[in-house]
Structures are given as C-alpha cells and as structure tokens.
Enzyme design. Structure first.
Site: not given
Length: 124
Positions: A71-73
């Site tokens: 996951h990231c932003g």
C-alpha cells in the site's frame, strides 16, 4: 477483490475492508511503500516499511505462510511496486485500492501523530 492476469502472474487489487479482515486473521503481510516520513506521521499498525525509492523485489519474503499486500498513499506507487514484483517472478501479488487514503476513509484503525505532543497515538 479484483484480479488481473499478467502473463502467468496474478495481480490483485484489494479493498480496505478486505485487507483489514485478512490482516486481522493474520493471513497477510502489509508492506507500506511510502517514504519514511509519511510512515512516521501515520501508518497501519503492524505494516512493514519498504519505500518505493529503495524497493528490491529480491528482498521480499516468500508467501508460503502469508500473502504480501502493498500500500501507499493513493494506490499509484503500490501498483508500480506490484508490477515490478511480477517482473521479478513474484506472484500472486496484491495492493490496496486507493491506498492509505482509502484505509482512513473506511475508518479503519491506524497509528497517527498527536499534534500537541508529537507522540504516536492509535486512531480508531
């Protein structure tokens, strides 16, 4: 969960709710690919950090016991990492649709920063 077949590989896109449920059942490892600064400010409790800038697919753990979900932003960087992992022969691989923003929008718990003290705090 949505899935896409890329050659012989399976690339999955998970919702925040699906990821939270699998994480609660200890079925997945969440790897955060944001910067260390983003991670320090707020992150999913228990997620590991492997920033995109230093990503090395060869350093990933195997998936015999738990699946890897990145996951990231917003989902853009984690999709790039997934595609790099697929190129390195790691499959199946998954990422969080909408990233950490989707996690927070779903009102799932995370660790944030208390702006008054600078200390980490659980946010429900």
């Amino acid at each position: 969960m949505k899935s896409e077949t890329i050659g012989n590989a399976v690339f999955e896109t998970w919702t925040a709710e699906e990821l939270a449920a699998a994480f609660d059942r200890n079925e997945v490892v969440i790897i955060d690919v944001r910067t260390p600064q983003e991670y320090m400010f707020e992150h999913i409790e228990g997620a590991l950090l492997m920033p995109l800038a230093f990503f090395a697919a060869s350093k990933l753990p195997g998936q015999s016991d738990k699946r890897i979900v990145f996951h990231c932003g917003s989902g853009v960087r984690s999709e790039r990492v997934c595609r790099a992992a697929i190129e390195a022969g790691i499959t199946p691989i998954a990422h969080l649709e909408g990233g950490f923003g989707a996690w927070k929008a779903a009102k799932l718990p995370y660790v944030g920063t208390n702006m008054a003290t600078g200390a980490p705090q659980r946010v429900a």
